[in-house]
Every structure is written in structure tokens, then in C-alpha cells.
Design an enzyme around this catalytic site. Structure first.
Site, short mmCIF file in Angstrom:
data_model
loop_
_atom_site.label_atom_id
_atom_site.label_comp_id
_atom_site.label_asym_id
_atom_site.label_seq_id
_atom_site.Cartn_x
_atom_site.Cartn_y
_atom_site.Cartn_z
CE LYS A 77 -3.71 1.98 2.92
NZ LYS A 77 -4.54 1.75 4.13
CB SER A 152 -7.92 3.56 3.32
OG SER A 152 -7.02 2.91 4.21
CB SER A 176 -7.92 0.56 6.10
OG SER A 176 -8.62 1.77 6.02
N1 GLN Z 1 -12.72 3.86 7.21
C1 GLN Z 1 -11.94 4.19 8.36
C2 GLN Z 1 -11.50 5.63 8.29
O1 GLN Z 1 -11.71 6.25 7.30
C3 GLN Z 1 -10.78 3.27 8.48
C4 GLN Z 1 -9.55 3.72 7.80
C5 GLN Z 1 -8.36 2.86 8.07
O2 GLN Z 1 -8.46 1.81 8.70
N2 GLN Z 1 -7.22 3.34 7.63
O3 GLN Z 1 -10.96 6.15 9.22
#
Ligand code: GLN
Length: 481
Positions: A77, A152, A176
Site C-alpha cells: 500500500k 482505505s 482498512s
Molecule cells: N474507514 C476508516 C477511516 O476512514 C478506516 C480507515 C483505516 O483503517 N485506515 O478512518
């Protein structure tokens, strides 16, 4: 995965000279080329991957010892630093930034013979649940390109889903890794907080962030975890606890029998009725197989998302203050002689809308007048959750829930209000709030054709039990992508 079921099978074939690393790399490079429409990779390290594959093939031919991830093709990532390679957090503010060192986890992969094939698209600074917040365009779900892959770590999930690498490494602050794994029908593991060093992971919310793994088999996730976990002098929050040989332990330790689920998670009005029915039926099936499955009350469910967003935005506002156009990041081209204006303009140009929203929210909850009402309160809720979790795992080995309340939605569909998007994180943020490990395994299929998963959690640093239980549930049908 390529022509193989797992890393183990790939290694067996390599040793039997039925395949070479260069064939594997060429296969994935070709796959990536053919699936460019998915927008899963921001950059592919073509030449380097080819050179490394050749070197690994030569080393094997000479009988040199093989690393645990010898020739395994891995995507990372775009929030993980890999020395001398670009890393942008899918943000304009870090466009063309080159990492000056490698993340500890990435270094471990390389040391064990993995081939890093490229960096994967994601939501900007890992903030999002649909991968629509990337400055470099959304990622598409390979099963239905009108749908989101989740976020994400959307590019990382899709890369495993569409066979664009063997393993992806993502990050999970509030879901994410697990949420896109759920939307894409692959395995997504978020280990305990402090299991893997965060050194070289671009920070979103430091007390939540954890590196996670995407794979098609639990055994592969266990092997990769064993390689990248462990103490690190560069991260004082990482645990010194010995790293078990997870890939061995999942075969040898007893499968835990006592399972709990929070009644409120399955009764939540936002949960898709069909997903609820399938999950309930599955839990009944587990009972028939001899597991003890019990519903327990959890009155704090509706506090999870607000607590998570107060604390993570607070931490993000502090972490992202370094990107000011002077110390780090994009600097506005406008010649300004006022320093405050320079900061403002650079950050406004560099950060996307969602990141700006969160910095503002975080700054607000930390401001003198509101600190106690929001930040302190949220910390108190977090402490309560931790206590409750300790009590829970003194009685049960495993906690299960759906991973996400709905299957993958259409691009643009869930983006009406940020709060709607935040609510999709209701089941995943708990594990990050309390620091326990969690995995999403793709057990189900919705009538709309999309997959969805079951989330399994265990007590902190009990990855061995978590993974052996996940192995057991995947048994009849480990993914054969
Ligand atoms: N959807 C969550 C957020 O936007 C999780 C994001 C993540 O785990 N990086 O904060």
C-alpha cells in the site's frame, strides 16, 4: 494465486523446478497490465522485480538457503516506505516524495526473499472506506467494476482479488484491511496493536494504526505475519513478545471452542437483512458442529464510531501537521512572504477534501474549549471498552461479527454525507479501539453476486488461536483464486 493454491505450493513447485520466480513475476506483470482499468497500482517496479526474480532463481540453482518468502510477489500500500522508492499516501501533498528508508515490515519482507512488485492505490492518508478519496482516482472492484473495492487499502485488496500479486500489505486504523477484504472476497488480517512495527508506515492515527495482510489462504497470512511481526528498536510501541511460528502453530494448537457475539451487532437496523440471515444461519451451524456460541449484551455499540472518529481525527490533525510545505510536502508555487499564508495555501492545495475535513475535526476536538467534552470523553469510552474486552476474553476465546453491514456499494453511491460513510465502519473500529487482532474471512455470497465475510476477533496477542479458528472455518474451501 498464479498457478498455485498457496505460498507453500509455490515453493514446492520452485524446488521441484516446475516453475521459476521470473515466470511468476512475468505472470503478475502481465496481469497488472491487463487490469489497468482497476487502478490498483500507482507504480509498478517492473525492472527491479525482473532483476530480483532472476537473482533469486540463480541463488536457488546454486543451492543457497531460501528465505521464508523466497520469490513471493508482494504489493505494498502506498503508505509504506520502501527505500529509494516513491511513497505518496495517495496524496498530492507527497507527490514525488521518495522514501529515505524502508519500513521495518517491508525490510523483513525483502530480507526473506519477497519481490516487491509495486505500490498500491488507497484512500488519501488511509482515510476512507471506499477508495474514492485517492488523489489518483478510485480503485474498482474486480468482480463488478461499478462497485467500490472498499477502503482505505482498496488497491491492495483488489490486487489479491484479481491476481495482481500473491500477497498485499496494507494498513488498518479502523478497518482498512478487513473492510476491503470483505468487499473483494479475500482474507484480510489486522494483527494486535503493537504486533508489527509501524516504523516507516505513514501515520494516520498512531494509537490505532497497524499493518495488515491480504491473502487467499489463512496459512499464507500466518506465514507473512511471522516474517513481519516483532520487536523493533525504531518503534517503542511495538511489543517485545516473542513472535510464534504462526504458520506452524495454526496446525498444532487446539481450535478454540467458546465463541461470543454482540447481540446488538446482529440486531443493528443498518445491517443488510440477507447478510444478517446468512450470518445467523452460519452461527447455528457452528453450534451443531459442537461450538458454544453465545449472544452477549453490548450497550456501547453506538458509541464506537463517534469515539473512533474523535480520537483518530485528533491524532491525524497532529500527525499531519508536519506536511506544511516547508518541512515536508508540496509547497505552493505562489510566492508568498507571509509564513502562515504559505502554510495555508500549501496545505489547501495539497490535501484532498476528506483529509482537510478530518484535520479540521481533529483540531476542533483538541481545542481548549472542547477538549474535555470530546477528546477526554472519547478516551474514557475507550478505556471502558478495553476493560469490557478483557472481561469478555476471560470467558470466551473468540468474538465474531459481520465485517461490514452491507456488501460493496456502487461508486459514488455512499458518498452523500461523510457520516453515512463513517457508519460503515461500525463493526471494524472496535478491534482498533481496544487493540485486539481481527480477521475477515470470505465465507458468504450475497444474492447480488458480491462476497461478504465473517469477522473473527480474539484476545490481544492471541493470533495463533485466531488464525487456527479461521483456518478451521475456511477448511472446506480455502480460496482457490
Ligand atoms: N474507514 C476508516 C477511516 O476512514 C478506516 C480507515 C483505516 O483503517 N485506515 O478512518
Amino acid at each position: 494465486m498464479f498457478r498455485f493454491h498457496s505460498i507453500k505450493d509455490y515453493h514446492t513447485a520452485l524446488i521441484a523446478e516446475q516453475v521459476t520466480c521470473i515466470q511468476a513475476v512475468n505472470y503478475y506483470l502481465d496481469q497488472i497490465k491487463q487490469h489497468q482499468n482497476l487502478n490498483a497500482y500507482l507504480e509498478v517496479f517492473t525492472e527491479e522485480a525482473i532483476e530480483l526474480a532472476k537473482a533469486l532463481d540463480a541463488a536457488r540453482a546454486q543451492g543457497l538457503p531460501l528465505g521464508k518468502l523466497h520469490g513471493v510477489v508482494v504489493g505494498i500500500k502506498d503508505v509504506l516506505c520502501y527505500k529509494d522508492h516513491k511513497v505518496s499516501a495517495a496524496s498530492k501533498i507527497l507527490e514525488n516524495y521518495t522514501a529515505v528508508y524502508s519500513a521495518t515490515a517491508v525490510q523483513h519482507l525483502v530480507d526473506e526473499g519477497a519481490i516487491i512488485i509495486g505500490r498500491q492505490n488507497c484512500d488519501e492518508f488511509a482515510m476512507g472506506s471506499s477508495n474514492e478519496n485517492s488523489a489518483y482516482g478510485p480503485v474498482k472492484n474486480a468482480l463488478d467494476i461499478e462497485r467500490v473495492p472498499g477502503g482505505s487499502s482498496g488497491g491492495s485488496a483488489v490486487s489479491v482479488q484479481a491476481n495482481l500479486c500473491m500477497i498485499s500489505i496494507g494498513s488498518d486504523t479502523g478497518g482498512s484491511v478487513r473492510q476491503p477484504a470483505d468487499f473483494c472476497g479475500v482474507i484480510g488480517l489486522k494483527p494486535s496493536y503493537g504486533r508489527i512495527s509501524r516504523y516507516g508506515l505513514i501515520a494516520y492515527a498512531s494509537s490505532f494504526d497497524q499493518i495488515g495482510i491480504f491473502s487467499t489462504t489463512v496459512a499464507d497470512a500466518a506465514l507473512v505475519l511471522e516474517v513481519i511481526a516483532g520487536a523493533d528498536a525504531f518503534d517503542s510501541t511495538v511489543s517485545n513478545q516473542k513472535v510464534p511460528a504462526y504458520s506452524q502453530e495454526i496446525k498444532s494448537i487446539e481450535v478454540p471452542k467458546k465463541i461470543a457475539y454482540f447481540k446488538e451487532t446482529l440486531e443493528h437496523p443498518g445491517l443488510d437483512p440477507e447478510m444478517k440471515a446468512q450470518t445467523m444461519a452460519y452461527l447455528e451451524q457452528l453450534k451443531k458442529e459442537g461450538f458454544i456460541v453465545e449472544a452477549i449484551d453490548f450497550s456501547l455499540l453506538s458509541y464506537l464510531v463517534p469515539t473512533y472518529y474523535v480520537l483518530t481525527t485528533a491524532e491525524a490533525s497532529s500527525n499531519l501537521s508536519r506536511f506544511d510545505g516547508v518541512k515536508f510536502g508540496h509547497r505552493t508555487k505562489d510566492a508568498l512572504d507571509d509564513l502562515t499564508e504559505l502554510y495555508k495555501k500549501s496545505r489547501t492545495e495539497g490535501f484532498g477534501e476528506e483529509v482537510q475535513r478530518r484535520i479540521l475535526l481533529g483540531t476542533f476536538v483538541l481545542s481548549a474549549g472542547y477538549f474535555d467534552a470530546y477528546f477526554t470523553k472519547a478516551q474514557q469510552v475507550r478505556k471502558k471498552l478495553v476493560d469490557l474486552t478483557t472481561a469478555l476474553f476471560s470467558n470466551y476465546s473468540i468474538l465474531v461479527s459481520p465485517t461490514v453491514p452491507t456488501p460493496a456499494f456502487k461508486l459514488g453511491e455512499n458518498n452523500h454525507t461523510p457520516t453515512e460513510m463513517f457508519l460503515a465502519d461500525i463493526y471494524t473500529v472496535y478491534a482498533n479501539l481496544v487493540g485486539i487482532p481481527a480477521i475477515s474471512i470470505p465465507l458468504f455470497k450475497h444474492s447480488n453476486g458480491m462476497p461478504f465475510g465473517l469477522q473473527i476477533m480474539s484476545a490481544g496477542f492471541n493470533e495463533s488461536e485466531l488464525l487456527s479458528f479461521a483456518t478451521k472455518l475456511m477448511e472446506p474451501k480455502e480460496l482457490n483464486a
